[in-house]
Design a protein around this motif. Structure first.
Motif, PDB file in Angstrom:
ATOM      1  N   VAL A  33       0.818  -1.215   0.000  1.00  0.00           N
ATOM      2  CA  VAL A  33       0.000   0.000   0.000  1.00  0.00           C
ATOM      3  C   VAL A  33       0.852   1.265   0.000  1.00  0.00           C
ATOM      4  O   VAL A  33       0.370   2.345  -0.319  1.00  0.00           O
ATOM      5  CB  VAL A  33      -0.978   0.034   1.196  1.00  0.00           C
ATOM      6  N   ASP A  34       2.126   1.147   0.353  1.00  0.00           N
ATOM      7  CA  ASP A  34       3.014   2.309   0.340  1.00  0.00           C
ATOM      8  C   ASP A  34       4.456   1.806   0.390  1.00  0.00           C
ATOM      9  O   ASP A  34       4.722   0.659   0.737  1.00  0.00           O
ATOM     10  CB  ASP A  34       2.736   3.214   1.541  1.00  0.00           C
ATOM     11  N   HIS A  35       5.382   2.667   0.027  1.00  0.00           N
ATOM     12  CA  HIS A  35       6.805   2.343   0.126  1.00  0.00           C
ATOM     13  C   HIS A  35       7.596   3.643   0.159  1.00  0.00           C
ATOM     14  O   HIS A  35       7.109   4.689  -0.253  1.00  0.00           O
ATOM     15  CB  HIS A  35       7.253   1.453  -1.044  1.00  0.00           C
ATOM     16  N   PHE A  36       8.812   3.551   0.709  1.00  0.00           N
ATOM     17  CA  PHE A  36       9.710   4.704   0.704  1.00  0.00           C
ATOM     18  C   PHE A  36      11.151   4.218   0.656  1.00  0.00           C
ATOM     19  O   PHE A  36      11.456   3.101   1.068  1.00  0.00           O
ATOM     20  CB  PHE A  36       9.478   5.635   1.904  1.00  0.00           C
ATOM     21  N   CYS A  37      12.009   5.069   0.140  1.00  0.00           N
ATOM     22  CA  CYS A  37      13.436   4.746   0.030  1.00  0.00           C
ATOM     23  C   CYS A  37      14.099   4.982   1.380  1.00  0.00           C
ATOM     24  O   CYS A  37      14.010   6.071   1.936  1.00  0.00           O
ATOM     25  CB  CYS A  37      14.089   5.618  -1.045  1.00  0.00           C
ATOM     26  N   LEU A  38      14.754   3.962   1.909  1.00  0.00           N
ATOM     27  CA  LEU A  38      15.477   4.103   3.166  1.00  0.00           C
ATOM     28  C   LEU A  38      16.901   4.569   2.901  1.00  0.00           C
ATOM     29  O   LEU A  38      17.393   5.481   3.539  1.00  0.00           O
ATOM     30  CB  LEU A  38      15.490   2.776   3.928  1.00  0.00           C
ATOM     31  N   THR A  39      17.559   3.953   1.944  1.00  0.00           N
ATOM     32  CA  THR A  39      18.923   4.345   1.607  1.00  0.00           C
ATOM     33  C   THR A  39      19.221   3.941   0.170  1.00  0.00           C
ATOM     34  O   THR A  39      18.709   2.948  -0.323  1.00  0.00           O
ATOM     35  CB  THR A  39      19.952   3.709   2.569  1.00  0.00           C
ATOM     36  N   ALA A  40      20.045   4.742  -0.474  1.00  0.00           N
ATOM     37  CA  ALA A  40      20.452   4.450  -1.852  1.00  0.00           C
ATOM     38  C   ALA A  40      21.941   4.743  -1.992  1.00  0.00           C
ATOM     39  O   ALA A  40      22.421   5.771  -1.518  1.00  0.00           O
ATOM     40  CB  ALA A  40      19.660   5.295  -2.839  1.00  0.00           C
ATOM     41  N   ASP A  41      22.656   3.827  -2.622  1.00  0.00           N
ATOM     42  CA  ASP A  41      24.092   3.986  -2.882  1.00  0.00           C
ATOM     43  C   ASP A  41      24.905   4.313  -1.639  1.00  0.00           C
ATOM     44  O   ASP A  41      25.909   4.999  -1.703  1.00  0.00           O
ATOM     45  CB  ASP A  41      24.334   5.037  -3.962  1.00  0.00           C
ATOM     46  N   SER A  42      24.436   3.870  -0.498  1.00  0.00           N
ATOM     47  CA  SER A  42      25.229   3.979   0.724  1.00  0.00           C
ATOM     48  C   SER A  42      24.917   2.744   1.543  1.00  0.00           C
ATOM     49  O   SER A  42      23.965   2.024   1.265  1.00  0.00           O
ATOM     50  CB  SER A  42      24.878   5.253   1.502  1.00  0.00           C
ATOM     51  N   SER A  43      25.690   2.505   2.535  1.00  0.00           N
ATOM     52  CA  SER A  43      25.445   1.291   3.300  1.00  0.00           C
ATOM     53  C   SER A  43      25.027   1.644   4.716  1.00  0.00           C
ATOM     54  O   SER A  43      25.491   2.623   5.295  1.00  0.00           O
ATOM     55  CB  SER A  43      26.693   0.419   3.321  1.00  0.00           C
ATOM     56  N   LEU A  44      24.145   0.847   5.253  1.00  0.00           N
ATOM     57  CA  LEU A  44      23.784   0.956   6.654  1.00  0.00           C
ATOM     58  C   LEU A  44      24.797   0.142   7.447  1.00  0.00           C
ATOM     59  O   LEU A  44      25.306  -0.858   6.965  1.00  0.00           O
ATOM     60  CB  LEU A  44      22.404   0.354   6.893  1.00  0.00           C
ATOM     61  N   SER A  45      25.055   0.569   8.665  1.00  0.00           N
ATOM     62  CA  SER A  45      25.921  -0.245   9.506  1.00  0.00           C
ATOM     63  C   SER A  45      25.141  -1.487   9.933  1.00  0.00           C
ATOM     64  O   SER A  45      23.909  -1.528   9.854  1.00  0.00           O
ATOM     65  CB  SER A  45      26.373   0.540  10.737  1.00  0.00           C
ATOM     66  N   TYR A  46      25.854  -2.473  10.404  1.00  0.00           N
ATOM     67  CA  TYR A  46      25.204  -3.701  10.864  1.00  0.00           C
ATOM     68  C   TYR A  46      24.218  -3.390  11.986  1.00  0.00           C
ATOM     69  O   TYR A  46      23.106  -3.906  12.007  1.00  0.00           O
ATOM     70  CB  TYR A  46      26.265  -4.701  11.328  1.00  0.00           C
TER      71      TYR A  46
END
Length: 105
Positions: A33-46
């Protein structure tokens, strides 16, 4: 949801980019029903990924609930080195240099 895109590079090989999207589904279904970008071309830490993963799985037992004394908000308290703390509280360049000189000895 993790998506990736690859494109050939003129010198050979592939250039790959990744996007992590958070998806909201209608309860009890897989209908998005919805979506959003959390991160792009970068990395999240563990740790960041585990926090998100635990939150989404309703597994709060894995989260860090250390609280700040001031606001009682969950999270990790930051403890500054005395030198950094003193430098952050000065009101002039002269005071800053005095603190820096004190710690360089």
């Amino acid at each position: 949801m993790l998506t990736s895109m690859a494109a050939p590079v003129s010198t050979g090989g592939m250039l790959r980019s990744y996007v992590i999207r958070c998806v909201v589904c209608k309860p009890g279904t897989t209908e998005m029903v919805d979506h959003f970008c959390l991160t792009a071309d970068s990395s999240l830490s563990y740790d960041e990924w585990m926090w998100i993963n635990s939150y989404m799985a309703f597994s709060d037992g894995n989260l860090d609930f250390t609280t700040f004394e001031k606001d009682n908000v969950p999270g990790k308290a930051i403890t500054w080195k005395p030198e950094y703390d003193e430098k952050a509280k000065v009101s002039s360049m002269e005071e800053y240099q005095s603190v820096a000189a004190h710690y360089s000895n």
